[in-house]
Design a protein around this motif. Structure first.
Motif, PDB file in Angstrom:
ATOM      1  N   GLY A  93       0.798  -1.223   0.000  1.00  0.00           N
ATOM      2  CA  GLY A  93       0.000   0.000   0.000  1.00  0.00           C
ATOM      3  C   GLY A  93       0.830   1.273   0.000  1.00  0.00           C
ATOM      4  N   THR A 133      -0.004   3.680  -2.933  1.00  0.00           N
ATOM      5  CA  THR A 133      -1.299   4.334  -2.705  1.00  0.00           C
ATOM      6  C   THR A 133      -1.160   5.466  -1.693  1.00  0.00           C
ATOM      7  OG1 THR A 133      -2.524   2.323  -3.234  1.00  0.00           O
ATOM      8  CG2 THR A 133      -3.669   3.986  -1.914  1.00  0.00           C
ATOM      9  N   GLN A 134      -0.442   5.218  -0.611  1.00  0.00           N
ATOM     10  CA  GLN A 134      -0.234   6.267   0.393  1.00  0.00           C
ATOM     11  C   GLN A 134       0.498   7.455  -0.218  1.00  0.00           C
ATOM     12  OE1 GLN A 134       1.453   4.868   4.148  1.00  0.00           O
ATOM     13  NE2 GLN A 134       0.586   2.851   3.726  1.00  0.00           N
ATOM     14  N   ALA A 190       0.624   8.329  -3.390  1.00  0.00           N
ATOM     15  CA  ALA A 190      -0.267   9.004  -4.346  1.00  0.00           C
ATOM     16  C   ALA A 190      -1.266   9.900  -3.620  1.00  0.00           C
ATOM     17  CB  ALA A 190      -0.996   7.968  -5.210  1.00  0.00           C
ATOM     18  N   ARG A 191      -1.793   9.439  -2.495  1.00  0.00           N
ATOM     19  CA  ARG A 191      -2.735  10.264  -1.721  1.00  0.00           C
ATOM     20  C   ARG A 191      -2.050  11.536  -1.209  1.00  0.00           C
ATOM     21  NH1 ARG A 191      -5.439   5.236   1.518  1.00  0.00           N
ATOM     22  NH2 ARG A 191      -6.954   4.672  -0.088  1.00  0.00           N
ATOM     23  N   SER A 213      -0.756  -0.932 -10.834  1.00  0.00           N
ATOM     24  CA  SER A 213      -0.699   0.525 -10.813  1.00  0.00           C
ATOM     25  C   SER A 213      -2.094   1.130 -10.962  1.00  0.00           C
ATOM     26  CB  SER A 213       0.235   1.038 -11.918  1.00  0.00           C
ATOM     27  OG  SER A 213       0.526   2.394 -11.742  1.00  0.00           O
ATOM     28  N   ARG A 239      -4.764  -0.249  -9.729  1.00  0.00           N
ATOM     29  CA  ARG A 239      -5.368  -0.395  -8.400  1.00  0.00           C
ATOM     30  C   ARG A 239      -4.874   0.704  -7.463  1.00  0.00           C
ATOM     31  NH1 ARG A 239      -4.533  -5.664  -9.914  1.00  0.00           N
ATOM     32  NH2 ARG A 239      -2.650  -5.936  -8.646  1.00  0.00           N
ATOM     33  N   VAL A 240      -3.590   1.059  -7.577  1.00  0.00           N
ATOM     34  CA  VAL A 240      -3.052   2.173  -6.777  1.00  0.00           C
ATOM     35  C   VAL A 240      -3.848   3.434  -7.056  1.00  0.00           C
ATOM     36  CG1 VAL A 240      -1.084   3.752  -6.548  1.00  0.00           C
ATOM     37  CG2 VAL A 240      -0.704   1.270  -6.534  1.00  0.00           C
ATOM     38  N   SER A 286      -6.882   3.783  -8.395  1.00  0.00           N
ATOM     39  CA  SER A 286      -8.265   3.659  -7.919  1.00  0.00           C
ATOM     40  C   SER A 286      -8.335   3.836  -6.406  1.00  0.00           C
ATOM     41  CB  SER A 286      -8.842   2.296  -8.309  1.00  0.00           C
ATOM     42  OG  SER A 286      -8.997   2.213  -9.708  1.00  0.00           O
ATOM     43  N   ASN A 287      -7.415   3.220  -5.689  1.00  0.00           N
ATOM     44  CA  ASN A 287      -7.400   3.333  -4.228  1.00  0.00           C
ATOM     45  C   ASN A 287      -7.076   4.748  -3.757  1.00  0.00           C
ATOM     46  OD1 ASN A 287      -8.051   0.641  -3.915  1.00  0.00           O
ATOM     47  ND2 ASN A 287      -5.929  -0.021  -3.692  1.00  0.00           N
ATOM     48  N   ALA A 288      -6.417   5.523  -4.604  1.00  0.00           N
ATOM     49  CA  ALA A 288      -6.096   6.910  -4.263  1.00  0.00           C
ATOM     50  C   ALA A 288      -7.215   7.871  -4.683  1.00  0.00           C
ATOM     51  CB  ALA A 288      -4.777   7.324  -4.913  1.00  0.00           C
TER      52      ALA A 288
END
Length: 170
Positions: free
Chosen positions: A94, A97-98, A100-101, A127, A129-130, A132-134
């Motif tokens: 993760g 994702t962190q 990117a946020r 990538s 999924r990263v 989308s999760n962000a």
């Protein structure tokens, strides 16, 4: 938890580890040399001093270990793009994702952008999924012309009013 920080000249050896192996299979496919890493850092530091500023680059740290690099680029006065790369041994936790946020929060607060876009190689669904999760939404494909031919990259977008999170940058 990851944090972001500006790159420093001493980060060159860590960048060569990040830009190697499976991490580069969907980028240039060529490992970054130590000299190229020094150039990348000097370029990032020079861009940080530009006015108006068009690019921000940060190292991604996990427990003070430089595990990746992320960047924000202003493409128009109100729209930017983000990118990221992680060292292969840090995948699946993760961290991207962190990171990117964090970049999203900076883009929409400090930088004042209204929209972000990002894309990934079609053979790199992780990538996607990263993104989308962000908070990004898949909006289509965009064609990239590469040395091996034309590749339809997956394109994602995020509007400011839909962006989650607040950045923690040190």
């Amino acid at each position: 938890m990851v944090t972001l920080r500006a790159l420093a000249p001493g980060d060159a050896p860590a960048l060569t580890r990040i830009y190697s192996g499976a991490s580069i299979q969907h980028t240039t496919g060529k490992p970054l040399t130590l000299d190229q890493a020094h150039v990348k850092i000097r370029t990032a530091l020079a861009r940080a001093a530009e006015t108006p500023r068009a690019q921000w680059s940060w190292g991604i740290l996990h427990e003070d270990d430089l595990i990746g690099l992320t960047a924000l680029r202003r493409r128009t006065p109100s729209m930017g793009t983000i990118s990221y790369i992680l060292r292969e041994d840090s995948w699946g936790h993760g961290y991207a994702t962190q990171a990117a946020r964090h970049v999203v929060a900076v883009a929409f607060t400090t930088v004042g952008l209204n929209r972000l876009e990002a894309m990934h190689h079609p053979n790199n669904p992780a990538s996607g999924r990263v993104l989308s999760n962000a908070g990004f939404t898949h909006i289509g494909t965009t064609v990239r012309h590469t040395k091996v031919g034309t590749i339809p990259y997956e394109l994602y977008g995020l509007a400011r009013d839909l962006a989650p999170g607040v950045a923690h940058i040190r």
